[in-house]
Design a protein around this motif. Structure first.
Motif, mmCIF file in Angstrom:
data_model
loop_
_atom_site.group_PDB
_atom_site.id
_atom_site.type_symbol
_atom_site.label_atom_id
_atom_site.label_comp_id
_atom_site.label_asym_id
_atom_site.label_seq_id
_atom_site.Cartn_x
_atom_site.Cartn_y
_atom_site.Cartn_z
ATOM 1 N N GLY A 1 0.702 -1.133 -0.006
ATOM 2 C CA GLY A 1 0.106 -0.038 -0.238
ATOM 3 C C GLY A 1 0.805 1.225 0.039
ATOM 4 O O GLY A 1 0.644 2.103 -0.824
ATOM 5 N N ALA A 2 1.982 1.369 0.828
ATOM 6 C CA ALA A 2 2.758 2.302 0.780
ATOM 7 C C ALA A 2 3.717 2.531 -0.391
ATOM 8 O O ALA A 2 3.746 3.637 -1.030
ATOM 9 C CB ALA A 2 3.621 2.518 2.026
ATOM 10 N N ALA A 3 3.974 1.212 -0.837
ATOM 11 C CA ALA A 3 4.692 1.438 -2.342
ATOM 12 C C ALA A 3 3.632 1.841 -3.504
ATOM 13 O O ALA A 3 3.984 2.678 -4.298
ATOM 14 C CB ALA A 3 5.328 0.146 -2.663
ATOM 15 N N GLY A 4 2.515 1.406 -3.338
ATOM 16 C CA GLY A 4 1.523 1.836 -4.305
ATOM 17 C C GLY A 4 1.032 3.300 -4.312
ATOM 18 O O GLY A 4 1.049 4.045 -5.454
ATOM 19 N N LEU A 5 0.967 3.846 -3.093
ATOM 20 C CA LEU A 5 0.760 5.272 -2.881
ATOM 21 C C LEU A 5 1.990 6.123 -3.411
ATOM 22 O O LEU A 5 1.764 7.140 -4.182
ATOM 23 C CB LEU A 5 0.584 5.559 -1.428
ATOM 24 C CG LEU A 5 0.134 7.080 -1.144
ATOM 25 C CD1 LEU A 5 -1.154 7.262 -1.544
ATOM 26 C CD2 LEU A 5 0.052 7.308 0.644
ATOM 27 N N TRP A 6 3.427 5.543 -2.941
ATOM 28 C CA TRP A 6 4.378 6.224 -3.582
ATOM 29 C C TRP A 6 4.444 6.391 -5.228
ATOM 30 O O TRP A 6 4.785 7.295 -5.817
ATOM 31 C CB TRP A 6 5.946 5.732 -3.012
ATOM 32 C CG TRP A 6 7.007 6.407 -3.414
ATOM 33 C CD1 TRP A 6 7.423 7.640 -3.347
ATOM 34 C CD2 TRP A 6 7.676 5.925 -4.600
ATOM 35 N NE1 TRP A 6 8.737 7.633 -3.683
ATOM 36 C CE2 TRP A 6 8.692 6.898 -4.765
ATOM 37 C CE3 TRP A 6 7.736 4.844 -5.595
ATOM 38 C CZ2 TRP A 6 9.978 6.908 -5.670
ATOM 39 C CZ3 TRP A 6 8.613 4.700 -6.391
ATOM 40 C CH2 TRP A 6 9.659 5.612 -6.482
ATOM 41 N N VAL A 7 4.107 5.157 -5.882
ATOM 42 C CA VAL A 7 4.145 5.078 -7.273
ATOM 43 C C VAL A 7 3.053 6.206 -7.795
ATOM 44 O O VAL A 7 3.201 6.579 -8.933
ATOM 45 C CB VAL A 7 4.031 3.560 -7.468
ATOM 46 C CG1 VAL A 7 3.818 3.557 -9.098
ATOM 47 C CG2 VAL A 7 5.212 2.636 -7.137
ATOM 48 N N ALA A 8 1.895 5.849 -7.336
ATOM 49 C CA ALA A 8 0.875 6.743 -7.678
ATOM 50 C C ALA A 8 1.098 8.224 -7.885
ATOM 51 O O ALA A 8 0.974 8.954 -8.450
ATOM 52 C CB ALA A 8 -0.218 6.503 -6.827
#
Length: 470
Positions: A182-189
């Motif tokens: 989730g944290a990585a997805g938020l950063w990628v987004a």
């Protein structure tokens, strides 16, 4: 009532991307964890079954257990901490428990093995205290004419404890993986949508300030870069269109000012004559009315040209149809001869058929011939030719166009210094160029040998009309 899908669609794009990434990772991690747990359980069960099958029970031990049963000293309620339980089962389901073993409930499979119905059996059961065990039962020799089976059991708790610890470990790892995803997805987004944020700010700035000079930096060749380039191209086209519109209005105002000023002066002279009662001499009045008529004609022509040019270039000029170019040229020549009665206008026209909008094409040809008539000296000549290859040339014997002015002749309102004293608005050749381009053709002006100018027009077509569609 809004459902989960509707609420999901109302979330910001950044949150939706992060949520989708976290969900995808969670599903993948959960599937991997469950698969790992099932494979581990199957492997442990297989090893336990192999251990039970490889456990050998001596015949003397079996005989001792049977004697204990016969004497009534068999320990049916033994309390033990052993991890291996052994008992003998007869054909009636009676059991004789080995010393230091716990009694295990006899199942139907055990009796079937004792009766020699099947050779062996692997199944689950429970002790009298309710503990789950894994049981392996096989036939055993107890004496002549006697049938029995021996059951070897091991508690399933040792496997279940390991599986429970593994389940806790996998759950913890999966939870950390989901949180990390989730944290990585938020950063990628955020990183991926940063150019979109810039584009959004630029669009909001343009909407708020109408500043079309804003440009977005383009990096890479991905979809965001393509979107940025498209936005930059759009704003550049809008800025160019607005500049052309402003220039058209300014030029139109400048061109309208001269005839309007002349009209105003002439009308004021006529009004003053009526107010004061002082009659204007007949010759002066006729000249004044002729001037008013000429200015009105010029205004009407200028307004017509402006209406023609006010249409966007992409606007459909009208239904295209097959027309005879030579016939349209011949009709335009009749109007040109009326405007230059003292000129010698000759024509040599070969048949040529094109696809065009007839009214617009005739107007364009009239403008070309009007230019030739206007710049021809009194008593001069104009030669018009339409070749068998479809090239239309109009040659005059006027002063010609300087080489430095040729690149500007098709610009709106542009007039050469030598033509500024003549009537006209500078829009005629602009209309001609656009009309010819809309038919897929091209037009060019070039100096003529011996003086004058040649206008050459080439429109795709054929010397014979195409056959009509059935």
């Amino acid at each position: 009532m809004t459902g989960p899908v509707s609420r999901f669609r109302t979330l910001p794009l950044r949150s939706r991307l992060a949520l989708l990434v976290a969900t995808a990772v969670a599903v993948a991690v959960a599937a991997a964890a469950v698969t790992c747990w099932l494979l581990t359980r199957a492997q442990l069960r297989s090893e336990l079954d192999n251990s039970l099958q490889n456990t050998s029970v001596l015949g003397a031990e079996v005989q001792a257990a049977l004697r204990n049963c016969a004497t009534g000293s068999n320990p049916e309620t033994t309390t033990t901490t052993a991890y291996l339980f052994i008992q003998v089962v007869d054909t009636n389901g009676n059991r004789c428990v080995f010393p230091y073993s716990e009694p295990v409930k006899v199942q139907a499979q055990d009796i079937s093995v004792a009766r020699h119905v099947i050779d062996e059996s692997l199944h689950n059961s429970t002790t009298e205290k309710g503990a789950a065990v894994r049981v392996h039962t096989e036939r055993v020799f107890v004496g002549p004419g006697a049938q029995a089976a021996v059951s070897v059991s091991r508690p399933l708790a040792e496997i279940d404890a390991s599986l429970n610890r593994l389940a806790l470990l996998l759950t913890a790892v999966a939870g950390l993986g989901v949180v990390g995803a989730g944290a990585a997805g938020l950063w990628v987004a955020r990183a991926g949508l940063r150019p979109v944020d810039g584009l959004t700010l630029a669009v909001e700035h343009v909407a708020r300030t109408e500043d079309l000079t804003v440009r977005i930096p383009v990096e890479g060749e991905d979809e965001i870069a393509r979107l940025s380039r498209s936005f930059n191209s759009m704003t550049a086209a809008l800025a160019s269109s607005r500049d052309r519109q402003s220039q058209l209005i300014a030029d139109a105002g400048h061109e309208l000012r001269t005839p309007l000023t002349s009209l105003r002066t002439n009308v004021e002279l006529l009004a003053r004559s009526e107010e004061t009662g002082r009659a204007i001499p007949p010759d002066d009045r006729r000249a004044l009315m002729a001037s008013v008529k000429a200015q009105m004609t010029e205004l009407a022509s200028l307004i017509g040209d402006l209406q023609e040019l006010s249409r966007p270039d992409a606007t459909d000029p009208g239904p295209l149809q097959v027309v005879a170019l030579h016939a349209i040229v011949d009709s335009a020549l009749e109007r040109a001869r009326l405007r230059g009665p003292d000129l010698g206008i000759t024509a040599e026209l070969r048949p040529w058929y094109v696809r065009a909008e007839p009214a617009a094409l005739e107007r364009a040809l009239v403008n070309v011939l009007d230019n030739a008539v206007k710049f021809s000296p009194p008593g001069g000549s104009v030669e018009v030719a339409l070749s068998e290859h479809g090239e239309l040339t109009v040659r005059d014997h006027g002063p010609g166009i300087p080489a430095e002015d040729l690149p500007h002749v098709f610009e709106r309102f542009w007039r050469s210094p030598s033509a500024r004293a003549l009537p006209g608005s500078g829009l005629g050749l602009s209309i001609v160029a656009r009309t010819v381009q809309q038919t897929g053709g091209e037009i060019a002006l070039r100096p003529a040998a011996g003086g004058g100018t040649v206008a050459a027009i080439r429109i795709p077509g054929a010397p014979t009309p195409p056959p009509e569609a059935p």
